[in-house]
Design a protein around this motif. Structure first.
Motif, PDB file in Angstrom:
ATOM      1  N   TYR A  31      35.844  54.088  66.151  1.00  0.00           N
ATOM      2  CA  TYR A  31      34.849  53.067  66.494  1.00  0.00           C
ATOM      3  C   TYR A  31      33.738  53.018  65.433  1.00  0.00           C
ATOM      4  CZ  TYR A  31      35.958  51.378  71.235  1.00  0.00           C
ATOM      5  OH  TYR A  31      36.498  50.745  72.311  1.00  0.00           O
ATOM      6  N   CYS A  32      33.330  54.179  64.955  1.00  0.00           N
ATOM      7  CA  CYS A  32      32.289  54.219  63.922  1.00  0.00           C
ATOM      8  C   CYS A  32      32.729  53.437  62.683  1.00  0.00           C
ATOM      9  CB  CYS A  32      31.979  55.663  63.534  1.00  0.00           C
ATOM     10  SG  CYS A  32      31.179  56.620  64.829  1.00  0.00           S
ATOM     11  N   TYR A  34      34.864  51.045  62.623  1.00  0.00           N
ATOM     12  CA  TYR A  34      34.885  49.624  63.014  1.00  0.00           C
ATOM     13  C   TYR A  34      33.498  48.990  62.891  1.00  0.00           C
ATOM     14  CZ  TYR A  34      34.657  45.791  66.423  1.00  0.00           C
ATOM     15  OH  TYR A  34      34.416  44.607  67.048  1.00  0.00           O
ATOM     16  N   VAL A  35      32.488  49.651  63.433  1.00  0.00           N
ATOM     17  CA  VAL A  35      31.130  49.107  63.374  1.00  0.00           C
ATOM     18  C   VAL A  35      30.617  49.102  61.932  1.00  0.00           C
ATOM     19  CG1 VAL A  35      28.759  49.414  64.173  1.00  0.00           C
ATOM     20  CG2 VAL A  35      30.657  49.861  65.731  1.00  0.00           C
ATOM     21  N   TYR A  38      31.365  46.115  59.365  1.00  0.00           N
ATOM     22  CA  TYR A  38      30.545  44.905  59.321  1.00  0.00           C
ATOM     23  C   TYR A  38      29.325  45.101  58.417  1.00  0.00           C
ATOM     24  CZ  TYR A  38      33.392  42.901  63.000  1.00  0.00           C
ATOM     25  OH  TYR A  38      34.444  42.391  63.712  1.00  0.00           O
ATOM     26  N   GLY A  59      39.296  49.340  64.994  1.00  0.00           N
ATOM     27  CA  GLY A  59      38.626  49.203  66.283  1.00  0.00           C
ATOM     28  C   GLY A  59      39.585  48.866  67.406  1.00  0.00           C
ATOM     29  N   GLU A 108      24.096  49.135  77.026  1.00  0.00           N
ATOM     30  CA  GLU A 108      24.463  47.824  76.479  1.00  0.00           C
ATOM     31  C   GLU A 108      23.254  46.889  76.498  1.00  0.00           C
ATOM     32  OE1 GLU A 108      26.883  44.220  78.300  1.00  0.00           O
ATOM     33  OE2 GLU A 108      28.234  45.827  77.687  1.00  0.00           O
ATOM     34  N   SER A 115      19.046  44.023  69.381  1.00  0.00           N
ATOM     35  CA  SER A 115      19.635  42.961  68.571  1.00  0.00           C
ATOM     36  C   SER A 115      18.763  41.703  68.581  1.00  0.00           C
ATOM     37  CB  SER A 115      21.033  42.636  69.095  1.00  0.00           C
ATOM     38  OG  SER A 115      21.559  41.494  68.456  1.00  0.00           O
ATOM     39  N   PHE A 132      23.559  46.059  61.916  1.00  0.00           N
ATOM     40  CA  PHE A 132      24.822  46.797  61.932  1.00  0.00           C
ATOM     41  C   PHE A 132      24.642  48.225  61.419  1.00  0.00           C
ATOM     42  CE2 PHE A 132      26.816  42.599  62.372  1.00  0.00           C
ATOM     43  CZ  PHE A 132      27.699  42.897  63.402  1.00  0.00           C
ATOM     44  N   TYR A 135      23.554  49.897  64.547  1.00  0.00           N
ATOM     45  CA  TYR A 135      24.715  50.098  65.415  1.00  0.00           C
ATOM     46  C   TYR A 135      25.582  51.257  64.924  1.00  0.00           C
ATOM     47  CZ  TYR A 135      23.982  45.674  67.925  1.00  0.00           C
ATOM     48  OH  TYR A 135      23.482  44.670  68.712  1.00  0.00           O
ATOM     49  N   THR A 136      25.757  51.357  63.613  1.00  0.00           N
ATOM     50  CA  THR A 136      26.583  52.433  63.059  1.00  0.00           C
ATOM     51  C   THR A 136      25.957  53.796  63.339  1.00  0.00           C
ATOM     52  OG1 THR A 136      27.364  50.951  61.296  1.00  0.00           O
ATOM     53  CG2 THR A 136      27.647  53.319  60.960  1.00  0.00           C
ATOM     54  N   ALA A 139      26.545  54.583  67.000  1.00  0.00           N
ATOM     55  CA  ALA A 139      27.940  54.958  67.225  1.00  0.00           C
ATOM     56  C   ALA A 139      28.222  56.365  66.713  1.00  0.00           C
ATOM     57  CB  ALA A 139      28.863  53.951  66.541  1.00  0.00           C
TER      58      ALA A 139
END
Length: 455
Positions: A31-32, A34-35, A38, A59, A108, A115, A132, A135-136, A139
């Motif tokens: 997942y990391c 994946y984030v 971006y 992801g 969430e 955001s 992002f 977010y990273t 994560a």
């Protein structure tokens, strides 16, 4: 596609090979990537498509088994909690589902607010990239934190002796083991409950598509404006998080069936409003808040009691059951992603086709749940009859037990001291015989193991 395919074909095998804890660890680290993909795409525009496509593939793979592993870990933790406190397993799963949904949806909500804040700052020229990066970091912190979570094992149970197990298996015929790569498909073939419950999961997938493509993409944009979407979508997470624990109490107190009906009713009210009222009527803050609130309640029930229901009904194959759940909702979301944009009406028109698809799924969800509950109850009665047939003299083990005496305390309907009984019932349905145990002597103590509630 990776998400749905992984859940269907390989997720159960990954979870069984790595264990639920190991699968979660690897899934979170993917997942990391994946984030982070971006953020890389925004920093290096020359490789943005390669970075995003590679990250999306990772992801999808991670999500396919991550949620399956999470369901297994959830079920094991609830099982151990129920064993420790000597409470009904259904009560434990209801409580755990409320705690999970509250934390998950609350975080969430927090990230959605972050955001909205970052993207609304005009003095941040690289706001998407900065977002992002945040977010990273989040994560990565979650992935590292998961390393310190202790693995959860099955709650201790008494088991049959090997000789007794072999004898009973020879007498009634043991079911052949399912190929590991096809656990999810095999469950669909062997247990119709997973297909009967499918409309609950597809309903959530279609409702999410309806919310994203019509309510957010058309209704809100054409009435109060696109900048309001962030606040309105945060309402969904906020409402879902706030009502998850009360919903878990209702689930434990009155049964999961009542709560599932409430969730379907909330989604249905949302769909009917979109069918009955014109966009100009719905496009006001008070009506939109009502729509998003109804969706939030429905989502809280899907994230909480629905998860607990799967853990209760499929305790013998949670990997396959949760893989099916992810596959069903993911498939519906994929269909909605590709089909719903072509079904979006003009700004002044109602989303008739999309609403009918969602409403039909909700009706099927209620019918399917009722049929699954009836099938489960009937199967339990058959298991009880099989168990009684294995007990000599109507349940008398030589210690003065009568058919209506202590032996009846066992939810399987029989005597917990009959050698080989647990194995026999596991061949019919492993989740049906947690209380059957071998007895070294005729005076062995019987014990009661509560069965999961599906009411």
């Amino acid at each position: 596609a990776f998400y749905t395919g992984t859940a269907l074909l390989v997720a159960p095998d990954v979870v069984r090979r790595l264990g639920s804890k190991g699968a979660l660890n690897w899934g979170l680290f993917l997942y990391c990537a994946y984030v982070a993909s971006y953020a890389i795409a925004l920093v290096f525009p020359a490789v943005r498509w390669s970075a995003v496509l590679f990250g999306a593939a990772l992801g999808g793979l991670a999500a396919g088994w991550n949620w399956t592993a999470q369901g297994e870990f959830f079920g094991l933790a609830a099982e151990l909690y129920a064993h420790t406190l000597q409470i009904e397993p259904g009560t434990a799963t209801s409580f755990f589902s409320g705690v999970f949904a509250t934390l998950y949806l609350g975080l969430e909500l927090a990230l959605k607010l972050v955001s909205s804040y970052v993207l609304s700052k005009p003095d941040l020229p690289h706001a998407p990239r900065d977002l992002f990066v945040i977010y990273t970091i989040v994560a990565a912190a979650a992935s590292v934190g998961m390393l310190f979570v202790r693995p959860v094992q099955h709650a201790p149970k008494a088991t049959d002796t090997p000789d007794d197990e072999a004898q009973v298996e020879r007498s009634i015929g043991a079911a052949p083991p399912a190929p590991k790569l096809l656990l999810a498909l095999t469950l669909m073939q062997r247990d119709p409950k997973i297909l009967l419950l499918a409309p609950i999961n597809t309903s959530f997938g279609f409702m999410a598509s309806l919310m994203n493509f019509y309510v957010n993409g058309v209704l809100v944009k054409s009435t109060i404006g696109a900048p309001s979407i962030g606040v309105l979508t945060a309402i969904i997470s906020g409402v879902a998080s706030a009502c998850s624990l009360p919903i878990s109490w209702l689930s434990a107190r009155f049964g999961k069936g009542i709560v599932i009906q409430i969730g379907a009713t909330m989604f249905a009210a949302e769909v009917i409003a979109l069918l009955v009222f014109a966009p100009a009527t719905l496009g006001h803050w008070h009506t939109l808040i009502a729509l998003y609130t109804a969706h939030g309640i429905g989502r809280a029930i899907w994230e909480g009691p629905n998860r607990a229901l799967i853990a209760d009904l499929f305790s013998d194959n949670r990997e396959g059951a949760f893989a099916n759940t992810i596959m069903q909702s993911g498939l519906a979301s994929t269909i909605g992603y590709f089909a719903f944009p072509s079904l979006i009406p003009a700004r002044s028109a109602r989303p008739v086709v999309m609403a009918i698809i969602c409403l039909a799924n909700l009706v099927l969800a209620l019918v399917g749940y009722a049929a699954a509950a009836a099938h489960h109850a009937r199967h339990r009665r058959e298991q009880s009859a099989l168990y009684e047939s294995l007990i000599p003299n109507g349940g008398d083990d030589g210690a003065g037990a009568s058919p209506g005496g202590p032996a009846s305390a066992c939810v399987c309907g029989g005597d917990a001291t009959v050698p080989g009984a647990a194995s026999a019932l596991r061949d019919v349905s492993p989740s049906a015989a947690p209380c059957a145990a071998a007895a070294p002597s005729a005076g062995a103590t019987r014990h009661r193991s509560p069965s999961p509630s599906t009411s």
